[in-house]
Design an enzyme around this catalytic site. Structure first.
Site: not given
Ligand code: GUN
Length: 281
Positions: A49, A93, A116
């Site tokens: 990211k 996350q 998200d």
């Molecule tokens: N863990 C796995 N996929 C995601 C996601 O799309 N967002 C977040 N915040 N954590 C994740």
């Protein structure tokens, strides 16, 4: 043989478009990421990211919290970021250490910074078909359908997996495009029976090679969200790609399918949050 849905390439196009937009409109978006605990896969996701942010021109701030973090400390960091006018998007996350309440934390993220789309306010917006933040993986999947002109109207779609992050919002997105949607999960009696008439299958359970060729019909469209490791340690999905790709009309590979799209749509959501927040100022 099926058409390979190239998520890697499409994600690259989306990142490039966003980069051009950021430059042309002189935008200065910022994403804050909270990584709590030491989940190895999460560290890799967060690094990816961060790289994507660099490429698009999004400022990236990382907050590393130890495994012993208390719920109150996590919530107070979220409050601080909610109140930081420079921060456009906040991403916590998942997963976070056991003992912490992730739903409460997601709900604490201001809906306007919830890139998200996990805050119940944005979940509700998606359900009633109003504009909000759509979770990045389902959003990426919908972009793939759009790019490859895959019409969902009246189609039978089966989503395998009912997570709040992927399964449920993906089902909602498919419904909004007028598909007839079935959600299967660990308590589903007969997965093969549910899949046999499916025009579209989205597999998001984390079980290696769960979907086999004898379970699907000819011409099916297959989206594989799985991220598993095979015996040689190679990344693989929830679908037996070798065999299923012989019957499918379209199929996503793992890696290079849904994964890069998730990150591209996160970048999209951060830029959107920045623009919306600046309009309000
Ligand atoms: N863990 C796995 N996929 C995601 C996601 O799309 N967002 C977040 N915040 N954590 C994740």
């Amino acid at each position: 043989m099926s058409v390979l849905i190239n998520g890697k390439e499409l994600a690259k196009e989306i990142r490039l478009e966003l980069k051009e937009k950021v430059e042309k409109e002189n935008l200065s978006p910022m994403l804050a990421v909270i990584l709590c605990g030491d989940d190895a896969a999460s560290k890799v996701y967060v690094r990816n990211k961060s790289k994507a942010c660099d490429e698009v021109g999004i400022k990236f701030k990382e907050y590393l919290l130890p495994s012993e973090t208390k719920q109150e400390e996590l919530l107070s960091l979220i409050d601080k970021l909610n109140n930081d006018s420079e921060v456009d998007g906040i991403l916590l996350q998942s997963p976070i250490p056991k003992g912490l309440n992730i739903e409460e934390a997601f709900a604490r993220i201001s809906p306007e910074k919830d890139v998200d789309g996990f805050n119940p306010y944005n979940v509700g917006k998606l359900v009633i078909g109003e504009d909000g933040f759509i979770p990045c993986t389902p959003y990426g999947i919908m972009k793939m359908f759009e790019k490859y002109n895959i019409d969902l109207h009246g189609k039978k779609a089966v989503v395998i997996g009912r997570s709040n992050i992927v399964g449920k919002p993906t089902a909602q997105c498919l419904l909004s495009k007028n598909a007839t949607v079935t959600i299967c999960h660990s308590k589903t009696k007969d997965l093969k029976e549910e899949l046999k008439e499916a025009d579209v299958i989205v597999a998001a359970v984390g079980v290696r090679a769960l979907v086999k060729a004898d379970m699907v019909k000819d011409g099916v469209v297959v989206i594989d969200v799985g991220m598993n490791r095979n015996d040689e340690g190679k990344l693989c999905g929830d679908v037996d790609f070798e065999e299923v790709s012989k019957k499918a009309s379209y199929i996503t590979p793992v890696p290079g399918g849904v994964g890069p799209m998730t990150i591209a749509m996160l970048m999209n959501n951060v830029v959107k949050a920045h623009i919306q927040r600046n309009h309000k100022r």
